[in-house]
Design a protein around this motif. Structure first.
Motif, PDB file in Angstrom:
ATOM      1  N   THR A 282       0.858  -1.186   0.000  1.00 17.22           N
ATOM      2  CA  THR A 282       0.000   0.000   0.000  1.00 17.22           C
ATOM      3  C   THR A 282       0.892   1.233   0.000  1.00 17.22           C
ATOM      4  O   THR A 282       1.815   1.341   0.826  1.00 17.22           O
ATOM      5  N   GLY A 283       0.629   2.162  -0.902  1.00 17.65           N
ATOM      6  CA  GLY A 283       1.471   3.335  -1.046  1.00 17.65           C
ATOM      7  C   GLY A 283       1.439   4.267   0.141  1.00 17.65           C
ATOM      8  O   GLY A 283       0.422   4.390   0.833  1.00 17.65           O
ATOM      9  N   THR A 284       2.561   4.937   0.371  1.00 14.74           N
ATOM     10  CA  THR A 284       2.681   5.932   1.431  1.00 14.74           C
ATOM     11  C   THR A 284       3.097   7.296   0.895  1.00 14.74           C
ATOM     12  O   THR A 284       3.198   8.259   1.650  1.00 14.74           O
ATOM     13  N   GLY A 285       3.396   7.359  -0.417  1.00 13.13           N
ATOM     14  CA  GLY A 285       3.920   8.583  -0.997  1.00 13.13           C
ATOM     15  C   GLY A 285       5.429   8.676  -0.917  1.00 13.13           C
ATOM     16  O   GLY A 285       6.028   9.598  -1.468  1.00 13.13           O
ATOM     17  N   THR A 286       6.057   7.723  -0.234  1.00  9.28           N
ATOM     18  CA  THR A 286       7.514   7.658  -0.145  1.00  9.28           C
ATOM     19  C   THR A 286       7.985   6.335  -0.733  1.00  9.28           C
ATOM     20  O   THR A 286       7.199   5.396  -0.923  1.00  9.28           O
ATOM     21  N   SER A 287       9.277   6.231  -0.997  1.00  8.76           N
ATOM     22  CA  SER A 287       9.826   5.030  -1.613  1.00  8.76           C
ATOM     23  C   SER A 287       9.786   3.851  -0.642  1.00  8.76           C
ATOM     24  O   SER A 287      10.216   3.971   0.515  1.00  8.76           O
ATOM     25  N   GLN A 288       9.272   2.717  -1.117  1.00 13.23           N
ATOM     26  CA  GLN A 288       9.236   1.490  -0.333  1.00 13.23           C
ATOM     27  C   GLN A 288      10.132   0.459  -1.021  1.00 13.23           C
ATOM     28  O   GLN A 288       9.889   0.077  -2.171  1.00 13.23           O
ATOM     29  N   ASP A 289      11.153   0.012  -0.296  1.00 13.45           N
ATOM     30  CA  ASP A 289      12.126  -0.921  -0.855  1.00 13.45           C
ATOM     31  C   ASP A 289      11.698  -2.364  -0.597  1.00 13.45           C
ATOM     32  O   ASP A 289      11.386  -2.733   0.545  1.00 13.45           O
ATOM     33  N   ILE A 290      11.707  -3.168  -1.648  1.00 11.68           N
ATOM     34  CA  ILE A 290      11.352  -4.580  -1.555  1.00 11.68           C
ATOM     35  C   ILE A 290      12.560  -5.388  -2.028  1.00 11.68           C
ATOM     36  O   ILE A 290      13.042  -5.201  -3.151  1.00 11.68           O
ATOM     37  N   THR A 291      13.037  -6.280  -1.174  1.00 10.33           N
ATOM     38  CA  THR A 291      14.222  -7.071  -1.523  1.00 10.33           C
ATOM     39  C   THR A 291      13.833  -8.206  -2.463  1.00 10.33           C
ATOM     40  O   THR A 291      12.829  -8.893  -2.253  1.00 10.33           O
ATOM     41  N   VAL A 292      14.637  -8.387  -3.498  1.00  7.32           N
ATOM     42  CA  VAL A 292      14.497  -9.520  -4.418  1.00  7.32           C
ATOM     43  C   VAL A 292      15.589 -10.525  -4.062  1.00  7.32           C
ATOM     44  O   VAL A 292      16.784 -10.192  -4.087  1.00  7.32           O
ATOM     45  N   TYR A 293      15.183 -11.752  -3.701  1.00  5.33           N
ATOM     46  CA  TYR A 293      16.125 -12.793  -3.294  1.00  5.33           C
ATOM     47  C   TYR A 293      16.361 -13.729  -4.479  1.00  5.33           C
ATOM     48  O   TYR A 293      15.431 -14.350  -4.995  1.00  5.33           O
ATOM     49  N   GLY A 294      17.627 -13.805  -4.926  1.00  2.98           N
ATOM     50  CA  GLY A 294      17.968 -14.651  -6.055  1.00  2.98           C
ATOM     51  C   GLY A 294      18.786 -15.866  -5.648  1.00  2.98           C
ATOM     52  O   GLY A 294      19.517 -15.824  -4.656  1.00  2.98           O
ATOM     53  N   ARG A 295      18.644 -16.942  -6.420  1.00  5.41           N
ATOM     54  CA  ARG A 295      19.430 -18.158  -6.153  1.00  5.41           C
ATOM     55  C   ARG A 295      19.766 -18.861  -7.458  1.00  5.41           C
ATOM     56  O   ARG A 295      18.873 -19.086  -8.293  1.00  5.41           O
ATOM     57  N   VAL A 296      21.041 -19.229  -7.591  1.00  7.24           N
ATOM     58  CA  VAL A 296      21.490 -20.127  -8.653  1.00  7.24           C
ATOM     59  C   VAL A 296      21.682 -21.497  -8.002  1.00  7.24           C
ATOM     60  O   VAL A 296      22.585 -21.651  -7.158  1.00  7.24           O
ATOM     61  N   PRO A 297      20.866 -22.489  -8.321  1.00 11.37           N
ATOM     62  CA  PRO A 297      21.004 -23.808  -7.684  1.00 11.37           C
ATOM     63  C   PRO A 297      22.163 -24.585  -8.295  1.00 11.37           C
ATOM     64  O   PRO A 297      22.685 -24.229  -9.361  1.00 11.37           O
ATOM     65  N   PRO A 298      22.601 -25.673  -7.638  1.00 12.89           N
ATOM     66  CA  PRO A 298      23.655 -26.510  -8.218  1.00 12.89           C
ATOM     67  C   PRO A 298      23.232 -27.039  -9.596  1.00 12.89           C
ATOM     68  O   PRO A 298      22.076 -27.434  -9.800  1.00 12.89           O
ATOM     69  N   GLN A 299      24.160 -27.029 -10.541  1.00 14.13           N
ATOM     70  CA  GLN A 299      23.871 -27.462 -11.905  1.00 14.13           C
ATOM     71  C   GLN A 299      25.177 -27.647 -12.661  1.00 14.13           C
ATOM     72  O   GLN A 299      26.262 -27.256 -12.172  1.00 14.13           O
TER      73      GLN A 299
END
Length: 317
Positions: A282-299
């Motif tokens: 929900t917006g607040t009028g200010t910047s809201q940071d959302i972390t993106v979690y990445g993973r490279v699995p064994p391959q």
């Protein structure tokens, strides 16, 4: 003969009285509504608009009428720095000016602040009538990102509008004399719902053999109008793969990776086409940071080089 002379005298007095009445000035005024239209408070810039003040007067031929148009705070109220429009509990600042540079506030001798009204004038024609238009300048400053979406309003009527006028060759409006008119008008602006987005890349760095999980994070920053519900989706990248099996490529070779909503890498982050795979807020009028979690699995490890993918971020609101 005496009654006859008395009758003539009464007639002369009646004619003189009628002449005095015909010399009285009479003015009417209109002020067009001040509309800022639909505004984007997240855009950051000042929004300008204008309105027109019209004066129509009659009176003594070729005489000059001084007009003193006092404008107070309006129904939205005011502070020493700005007038205000309101929508429920939401407040939007603006100001009225007498000059195109918007440096001289159009005020009143009847309110608590220092700004005073301009002195306007109108010279009547040879038939004892005349009209003129004057411009009322308005500005809504930028930076009001925390104002909620909706139509904001301030009304000018009654004590907030006092146009005084009188015959005068001067420009002194501090003398509160003359006839009074109170033309009503409104100030309005509709704050639009909007969202802005920026990103920080997920960089898995330099790796050797891909025999264990390689984790990294990025960021999506969302700025939305206060109270504005939104969801953030991430597409499948160039390959269009599922959230946990996207592909970074180098020519025909690939590296499989996934993007997640949580640090445990248990909640896939997709486009939102599957329930639960988008991040809501929900917006607040200010910047809201959302972390993106990445993973490279064994391959199986491909040949050395730089592998990359482009993921499109979509904010729905």
């Amino acid at each position: 003969m005496i009654p006859y002379l008395r009758l003539l005298l009464l007639a002369a007095l009646a004619i003189a009285a009628g002449t005095r009445l015909s010399l009285a000035q009479n003015c009417s005024f209109t002020v067009s509504n001040v509309s800022f239209g639909v505004v984007d408070t997240l855009a950051g810039g000042q929004v300008n608009t204008t309105a027109t003040v019209n004066a129509t007067c009659t009176g003594l031929t070729l005489s000059r009428i001084l007009i003193c148009p006092n404008l107070g705070a309006g129904s939205g109220g005011a502070t020493p720095a700005a007038r205000l429009m309101v929508s429920g509990g939401s407040v939007l600042a603006y100001q009225l000016y007498s000059d195109a540079a918007r440096s001289t506030v159009w005020g009143s001798y009847l309110w608590a602040y220092a700004a005073r009204p301009p002195s306007l004038s109108l010279t009547l024609g040879v038939l004892g009538g005349g009209s003129a238009n004057y411009t009322l300048y308005a500005a809504m400053p930028g930076g009001q990102t925390t104002v909620a979406a909706g139509t904001h309003l301030s009304s000018f009527a009654g004590a907030d509008v006092e146009f005084r006028y009188r015959y005068s060759l001067g420009n002194d409006c501090s003398v509160l004399s003359g006839s009074v008119e109170r033309p009503g008008f409104n100030i309005s602006a509709t704050v639009a719902s909007n969202c802005l987005v920026s990103t920080q890349d997920v960089d898995f760095g330099t790796q050797g053999v891909l025999g264990t999980n390689v984790d990294a994070t990025g960021r999506v920053s969302v700025t939305c109008t206060p109270g504005n519900s939104y969801s953030v989706g991430l597409d499948g990248g160039a390959s269009g793969g599922p959230p946990t099996a996207r592909l970074m490529t180098k020519g025909a070779e690939t590296v499989t990776y996934g993007l997640y909503q949580d640090a445990a890498r248990s909640l896939p982050w997709g486009s939102g086409s599957v329930p639960g795979e988008a991040v809501a807020g929900t917006g607040t009028g200010t910047s809201q940071d959302i972390t993106v979690y990445g993973r490279v699995p064994p391959q199986a490890t491909p040949s050395p080089g730089t592998y990359a993918d482009t993921v499109v971020v979509t904010v729905t609101y």
